[in-house]
Enzyme design. Structure first.
Site, PDB file in Angstrom:
ATOM      1  N   GLY A  54       0.844  -1.194  -0.049  1.00  0.00           N
ATOM      2  CA  GLY A  54      -0.096  -0.100   0.082  1.00  0.00           C
ATOM      3  C   GLY A  54       1.024   1.124   0.077  1.00  0.00           C
ATOM      4  O   GLY A  54       2.021   1.241   0.191  1.00  0.00           O
ATOM      5  N   CYS A  81       5.293  -5.931   1.537  1.00  0.00           N
ATOM      6  CA  CYS A  81       5.650  -4.526   1.303  1.00  0.00           C
ATOM      7  C   CYS A  81       5.122  -3.796   2.483  1.00  0.00           C
ATOM      8  O   CYS A  81       5.436  -4.005   3.715  1.00  0.00           O
ATOM      9  CB  CYS A  81       5.215  -3.967  -0.010  1.00  0.00           C
ATOM     10  SG  CYS A  81       6.175  -2.727  -0.366  1.00  0.00           S
ATOM     11  N   TYR A  82       3.992  -3.103   2.212  1.00  0.00           N
ATOM     12  CA  TYR A  82       3.400  -2.433   3.421  1.00  0.00           C
ATOM     13  C   TYR A  82       2.758  -3.367   4.393  1.00  0.00           C
ATOM     14  O   TYR A  82       2.881  -2.887   5.714  1.00  0.00           O
ATOM     15  CB  TYR A  82       2.334  -1.576   2.914  1.00  0.00           C
ATOM     16  CG  TYR A  82       1.535  -0.745   3.856  1.00  0.00           C
ATOM     17  CD1 TYR A  82       2.301   0.634   4.548  1.00  0.00           C
ATOM     18  CD2 TYR A  82       0.367  -1.150   4.701  1.00  0.00           C
ATOM     19  CE1 TYR A  82       1.510   1.075   5.816  1.00  0.00           C
ATOM     20  CE2 TYR A  82      -0.076  -0.421   5.853  1.00  0.00           C
ATOM     21  CZ  TYR A  82       0.465   0.883   6.317  1.00  0.00           C
ATOM     22  OH  TYR A  82      -0.280   1.305   7.357  1.00  0.00           O
ATOM     23  N   HIS A 166       7.604  -7.949  -4.212  1.00  0.00           N
ATOM     24  CA  HIS A 166       6.259  -8.260  -4.526  1.00  0.00           C
ATOM     25  C   HIS A 166       6.304  -9.558  -5.358  1.00  0.00           C
ATOM     26  O   HIS A 166       6.667  -9.639  -6.508  1.00  0.00           O
ATOM     27  CB  HIS A 166       5.820  -7.020  -5.612  1.00  0.00           C
ATOM     28  CG  HIS A 166       5.422  -5.829  -4.716  1.00  0.00           C
ATOM     29  ND1 HIS A 166       4.183  -5.812  -4.115  1.00  0.00           N
ATOM     30  CD2 HIS A 166       6.007  -4.582  -4.512  1.00  0.00           C
ATOM     31  CE1 HIS A 166       4.171  -4.275  -3.718  1.00  0.00           C
ATOM     32  NE2 HIS A 166       5.359  -4.013  -3.847  1.00  0.00           N
ATOM     33  N   GLU A 168       4.035 -11.189  -6.289  1.00  0.00           N
ATOM     34  CA  GLU A 168       2.660 -11.344  -7.233  1.00  0.00           C
ATOM     35  C   GLU A 168       3.071 -10.896  -8.537  1.00  0.00           C
ATOM     36  O   GLU A 168       2.309 -11.386  -9.496  1.00  0.00           O
ATOM     37  CB  GLU A 168       1.608 -10.687  -6.434  1.00  0.00           C
ATOM     38  CG  GLU A 168       1.582  -9.064  -6.327  1.00  0.00           C
ATOM     39  CD  GLU A 168       2.202  -8.475  -5.227  1.00  0.00           C
ATOM     40  OE1 GLU A 168       3.128  -9.236  -4.640  1.00  0.00           O
ATOM     41  OE2 GLU A 168       2.068  -7.387  -4.843  1.00  0.00           O
ATOM     42  N   SER A 220     -24.929 -10.864 -25.695  1.00  0.00           N
ATOM     43  CA  SER A 220     -24.099  -9.638 -26.539  1.00  0.00           C
ATOM     44  C   SER A 220     -23.329 -10.669 -27.389  1.00  0.00           C
ATOM     45  O   SER A 220     -22.877  -9.922 -28.441  1.00  0.00           O
ATOM     46  CB  SER A 220     -23.818  -8.665 -25.774  1.00  0.00           C
ATOM     47  OG  SER A 220     -22.625  -9.084 -25.147  1.00  0.00           O
ATOM     48  N   GLY A 221     -22.864 -11.872 -27.207  1.00  0.00           N
ATOM     49  CA  GLY A 221     -21.618 -12.215 -27.753  1.00  0.00           C
ATOM     50  C   GLY A 221     -20.704 -11.865 -26.942  1.00  0.00           C
ATOM     51  O   GLY A 221     -19.512 -12.664 -27.125  1.00  0.00           O
ATOM     52  N   GLY A 222     -20.455 -11.201 -25.941  1.00  0.00           N
ATOM     53  CA  GLY A 222     -19.266 -10.811 -25.167  1.00  0.00           C
ATOM     54  C   GLY A 222     -19.068 -12.122 -24.249  1.00  0.00           C
ATOM     55  O   GLY A 222     -20.135 -12.834 -23.886  1.00  0.00           O
ATOM     56  N   ASP A 224     -18.586 -12.296 -20.855  1.00  0.00           N
ATOM     57  CA  ASP A 224     -18.991 -12.379 -19.354  1.00  0.00           C
ATOM     58  C   ASP A 224     -20.503 -12.755 -19.845  1.00  0.00           C
ATOM     59  O   ASP A 224     -20.755 -13.739 -18.909  1.00  0.00           O
ATOM     60  CB  ASP A 224     -18.967 -11.204 -18.706  1.00  0.00           C
ATOM     61  CG  ASP A 224     -17.386 -10.987 -18.664  1.00  0.00           C
ATOM     62  OD1 ASP A 224     -16.529 -11.626 -18.711  1.00  0.00           O
ATOM     63  OD2 ASP A 224     -17.063  -9.573 -18.340  1.00  0.00           O
ATOM     64  N   SER A 225     -20.963 -12.092 -20.491  1.00  0.00           N
ATOM     65  CA  SER A 225     -22.738 -12.495 -20.637  1.00  0.00           C
ATOM     66  C   SER A 225     -22.820 -13.854 -21.178  1.00  0.00           C
ATOM     67  O   SER A 225     -23.718 -14.612 -20.744  1.00  0.00           O
ATOM     68  CB  SER A 225     -23.601 -11.476 -21.253  1.00  0.00           C
ATOM     69  OG  SER A 225     -23.103 -11.459 -22.742  1.00  0.00           O
ATOM     70  N   LYS A 366     -11.467 -12.649 -14.950  1.00  0.00           N
ATOM     71  CA  LYS A 366     -11.804 -12.794 -16.280  1.00  0.00           C
ATOM     72  C   LYS A 366     -11.327 -14.158 -16.760  1.00  0.00           C
ATOM     73  O   LYS A 366     -11.708 -14.917 -17.545  1.00  0.00           O
ATOM     74  CB  LYS A 366     -11.188 -11.653 -17.102  1.00  0.00           C
ATOM     75  CG  LYS A 366     -11.547 -11.626 -18.541  1.00  0.00           C
ATOM     76  CD  LYS A 366     -12.778 -11.050 -18.741  1.00  0.00           C
ATOM     77  CE  LYS A 366     -13.390 -10.606 -20.057  1.00  0.00           C
ATOM     78  NZ  LYS A 366     -14.368  -9.964 -20.017  1.00  0.00           N
TER      79      LYS A 366
END
Ligand code: XMP
Length: 537
Positions: A54, A81-82, A166, A168, A220-222, A224-225, A366
């Site tokens: 942070g 870190c923080y 870090h 990550e 929609s073809g996206g 996520d949906s 995602k």
């Protein structure tokens, strides 16, 4: 949910990345604000805590502190870190400004091999101003760098650890292994967060939520949906009905593909609505980008409402909200203050409609959404699709939108996509390089040693309302211009323009001017974000 890890967010730009890395170990984890209430943090029975980095200094007024419940739990802790500094401060050690701040790559040497760190040296990514001056009682220094005598510390008896670097980020190659050692060896969490367990759990949750009632979804073809719809269909089958609104602003062949996929592959009851003329009428004469977005958003809502009524007004609505949306909205100080473009709620659904939301992807990143989509049998080209804006080609057809100009744009875009696809460049192959390095780090040699990104994160054609003179055969032409846009990015907040091979650009250019009537010039956009945005409108 058992076997989880709780991550407390102290405001680092990498907090979500820690969460993703832990999930890559097939361990479920959630990111909570550092001051989240105990009940929220313990809801999933964590087996350990990770405290993120942070921007604050532990001695600053109102510096975020580790909640008492973390220590009371007796569970292992890893401070990054923080997080390490806050741990030191809370347990009676001493933190002070480092005589030399460390940003960028550093070499860490293990002093004391432990469950967390193997013997030897490793390259790590540092980004800190403060450092540990005095260890808290019970701790030993586990590793050092040239500038930090305590680059990692641990109290093995209590399972408390801290690292100044870090683990990550990709610039710490051994970081994944370090996190694995913490969550699996030290916290003893069992790797059970697999695509099939995610699907099973989601199905159960959807069934519990909706019972025997009917559910509506908009596809929609996206990505996520689509995945949210496929998952909900797996859970409740015929109780789900899908609406697909063809707004005439989709890419070549897209509407047909969406309809085919959802009917044939997913098997959901799909109601296509042909609203092409409706949208064209509403957009006639409109060139201003925000107005285009508003008109499209409102039109979509009205059409969707009418469909919902026709389908008997089901009480539930599927929404493809994903975990980063949830995290961002629970941390209001992180949201961007200034509205550059109206992104959300375009293609979004009416707030005044009385739906209860079904959000099966609420806990997924995602990449997890994509994996689930693949396991559910959605076609790879859909699951791996690059992002496409809600207002579609409207924001890539600069100036007034006419059916003829849309056709031109579609044809040019299809050529660009086709060529990128044959070159294997519709995906990003070596993620994370230049954009993640502060300018101060940036010698060419340093950048090269990290590799160059290959491929694209998003690539498309834009039709400009600019005519220029050309010559074809012996004829003078006076026609429109296509701009090609291709970027590499991980988060879409910042982006580099993609360094596409010249021969590929040449091929795309000559195919467009030869094959697309009305276009006699092609240009390549070489602007990064910032200062430009990815889309042109
Ligand atoms: P910009 O252009 O702001 O885009 O750099 C960042 C990402 O967001 C997408 N984008 C949109 N997505 N509705 C959406 O759903 C929109 O109005 C919209 N505008 C931009 C863009 O394609 C890129 O991936």
């Amino acid at each position: 949910m058992q076997n989880s890890i709780a991550i407390l967010d102290f405001g680092s730009q990498y907090s979500q990345l820690i969460t993703r890395r832990v999930r890559e170990q097939q361990i479920y984890c959630e990111l909570h604000p550092w001051n989240a209430p105990r009940t929220q943090v313990f809801a999933n029975n964590p087996k350990g805590f990770i405290l993120s980095g942070g921007p604050a200094s532990v001695y600053a007024d109102n510096a975020p502190q580790i909640p008492a419940y973390v220590f009371e739990s007796g569970l292992p802790i890893l401070g990054i870190c923080y997080g390490m500094q806050a741990l030191t401060h809370a347990l009676g050690g001493k933190v002070a400004p480092a005589p030399q701040q460390e940003y960028g790559l550093a070499h860490v040497k293990t002093l004391l091999p432990s469950a967390l760190l193997p013997p030897g040296e490793q390259r790590v990514w540092m980004s800190h101003g403060d450092r540990i001056e005095q260890l808290p009682q019970g701790f030993a220094s586990l590793a050092k760098t040239d500038h930090a005598p305590i680059a990692a510390m641990g109290d093995t008896a209590r399972g408390y650890f801290g690292v100044q670097f870090h683990p990550e980020v990709n610039h710490t190659p051994g970081g994944r292994e370090l996190l694995r050692r913490f969550v699996i060896d030290i916290c003893q969490a069992a790797p059970k967060w697999t695509p099939s367990s995610i699907i099973e759990e989601s199905i159960q949750r959807i069934r519990d939520q909706v019972g025997k009632k009917n559910v509506l979804t908009a596809v929609s073809g996206g990505v996520d949906s689509s995945v949210a719809t496929a998952l909900t269909h797996r859970a409740i089958g015929g109780q789900l009905q899908a609406v697909f609104v063809n707004n005439g602003l989709l890419r070549k062949g897209e509407a047909e593909n969406v309809i085919r996929t959802f009917r044939e592959t997913v098997g959901v009851r799909l109601h296509p609505v042909d609203a092409v003329d409706d949208f064209m009428d509403a957009l006639r004469g409109v060139a201003e980008p925000e107005l285009k977005r508003r008109i499209i958003g409102e039109k979509f809502i009205r059409i969707f409402e009418a469909q919902a009524k026709l389908l008997g007004s089901p009480p539930f609505l599927v929404q493809g909200t994903i975990y980063p949306d949830v995290v961002e909205s629970s941390a209001p100080d992180r949201s961007q203050a200034q509205r550059i473009k109206t992104h959300h709620n375009v293609g979004g659904l009416p707030e005044e409609m009385q739906f209860e939301l079904v959000e099966p992807l609420r806990y997924l990143f995602k990449d997890e959404v994509r994996t689930v989509g693949e396991v559910l049998g959605l076609p790879a080209e859909l699951v791996w699709r690059q992002p496409f804006p809600g207002p579609g080609l409207a924001v890539r057809c600069l100036g007034e939108i006419t059916p003829q100009r849309l056709e031109r744009l579609r044809a040019a875009d299809a050529i660009f996509t086709e060529e990128l696809s044959s070159a294997g460049m519709l995906r990003l192959h070596r993620p994370l390089t230049r954009t993640h390095l502060p300018a101060s780090f940036g010698s060419t040699s340093g950048r090269e040693s990290l590799g160059v990104q290959v491929g694209t994160s998003q690539a498309f054609a834009v039709l400009l309302p600019v005519q220029s003179v050309g010559v074809m055969g012996d004829q003078r032409t006076y026609q429109e211009t296509v701009a090609l846009r291709a970027v590499t990015t991980e988060d879409f907040m910042t982006a580099d323009w993609a360094q596409l091979p010249h021969d590929l650009l040449g091929r795309v250019s000559s195919r467009i001017v030869n094959e697309v009537a009305g276009v006699n010039r092609v240009v390549y956009d070489i602007t990064s974000k910032p200062p430009a945005t990815i889309e042109w409108e």
